[in-house]
Write a protein that holds these residues in place. Sequence first.
Motif, PDB file in Angstrom:
ATOM      1  N   LYS A  87       0.837  -1.194   0.000  1.00 43.64           N
ATOM      2  CA  LYS A  87       0.000   0.000   0.000  1.00 43.64           C
ATOM      3  C   LYS A  87       0.873   1.245   0.000  1.00 43.64           C
ATOM      4  N   ARG A  88       0.416   2.273  -0.698  1.00 39.09           N
ATOM      5  CA  ARG A  88       1.082   3.569  -0.645  1.00 39.09           C
ATOM      6  C   ARG A  88       0.410   4.398   0.441  1.00 39.09           C
ATOM      7  N   LEU A  89       1.175   4.765   1.448  1.00 37.04           N
ATOM      8  CA  LEU A  89       0.619   5.491   2.585  1.00 37.04           C
ATOM      9  C   LEU A  89       0.480   6.978   2.297  1.00 37.04           C
TER      10      LEU A  89
ATOM     11  N   VAL B 205       5.902   7.402   0.981  1.00 39.37           N
ATOM     12  CA  VAL B 205       6.097   6.186   1.776  1.00 39.37           C
ATOM     13  C   VAL B 205       5.139   5.089   1.324  1.00 39.37           C
TER      14      VAL B 205
ATOM     15  N   LYS C  66       4.097   0.793   2.066  1.00 36.75           N
ATOM     16  CA  LYS C  66       4.230  -0.406   2.897  1.00 36.75           C
ATOM     17  C   LYS C  66       4.557  -1.575   1.968  1.00 36.75           C
TER      18      LYS C  66
ATOM     19  N   ILE D 191       6.809  -7.114   7.223  1.00 35.01           N
ATOM     20  CA  ILE D 191       6.268  -5.821   6.807  1.00 35.01           C
ATOM     21  C   ILE D 191       7.292  -4.730   7.101  1.00 35.01           C
ATOM     22  N   GLU D 192       7.608  -3.936   6.063  1.00 40.18           N
ATOM     23  CA  GLU D 192       8.543  -2.826   6.217  1.00 40.18           C
ATOM     24  C   GLU D 192       7.982  -1.612   5.476  1.00 40.18           C
ATOM     25  N   PHE D 193       8.710  -0.497   5.565  1.00 40.27           N
ATOM     26  CA  PHE D 193       8.298   0.728   4.888  1.00 40.27           C
ATOM     27  C   PHE D 193       9.413   1.186   3.953  1.00 40.27           C
TER      28      PHE D 193
ATOM     29  N   LYS E 140      -1.495  -3.663  -5.149  1.00 38.68           N
ATOM     30  CA  LYS E 140      -1.266  -4.611  -4.052  1.00 38.68           C
ATOM     31  C   LYS E 140      -0.777  -5.968  -4.565  1.00 38.68           C
TER      32      LYS E 140
ATOM     33  N   THR F 277      12.449   5.195   6.950  1.00 44.28           N
ATOM     34  CA  THR F 277      12.219   4.030   6.096  1.00 44.28           C
ATOM     35  C   THR F 277      13.535   3.291   5.872  1.00 44.28           C
TER      36      THR F 277
END
Length: 231
Positions: free
Chosen positions: A14-16, A20, A22, A29-31, A46, A62
Amino acid sequence: MSIKGDIQEAFFIKRLNRFVAKILVNNKIEFAHVPNTGRMKELLIKDRKVLVRKVEDKNRKTKYDLLMVFYKDTLVAIDSRLPNKILYKAFYNKQLPYFKDYVEVKKEINFGKSRFDIGLVNRKNIVLIEAKCVTLVENNIAKFPDAPTERGTKHIKEIIKASSEGFGTGIFFIIQRNDAKFFSPNWELDSKFSEALKEANDRGVLIKAITCNINKEKMSLNEEIPIILEQ
């Protein structure tokens, strides 16, 4: 141009926000930093496989940079900083058949209220070069922009002004994938930018579109493709 660092495969989640995303990398899970403010809706989907670079910097929020996206059979580089670098290197090494009489290549040249990516200095004049990162391809046609860009339109108007004052000028669209056969401004998304680009061409600004060959280790200029400026 080499793509350096610890490059790893990951999956986009996902784009936060603009900067940034995800990701899932090594089952964790990282950023990741997204080095491109464009929308890239057709790319950032996704579960799509991507390439990221791990960054060892305690001051960053990040741990990774999101560099490339696998789109069908095509690898797309999304880092909008790359066109400046690859174009600078190509001009520095005299690899491009444009503005051949320059004796020096400079980065970031100010003119009016804008800063252009590259300046080619010759004995009588200076050539102002603007580099644009292109990631969107639809039906074999590369398009720019993929989001409305007032800043991009402003730069084109400034480069038209520079041309009218006797400067050499050029706008280079670096298509960071190898599956485009033509280039066109994105009339449907940003008619003002498209009109400005057409005017720039009519006023003598050199406009070129060049595709790239890309793998996880390097990106290189591939070939110049035809430009369609009419709507």
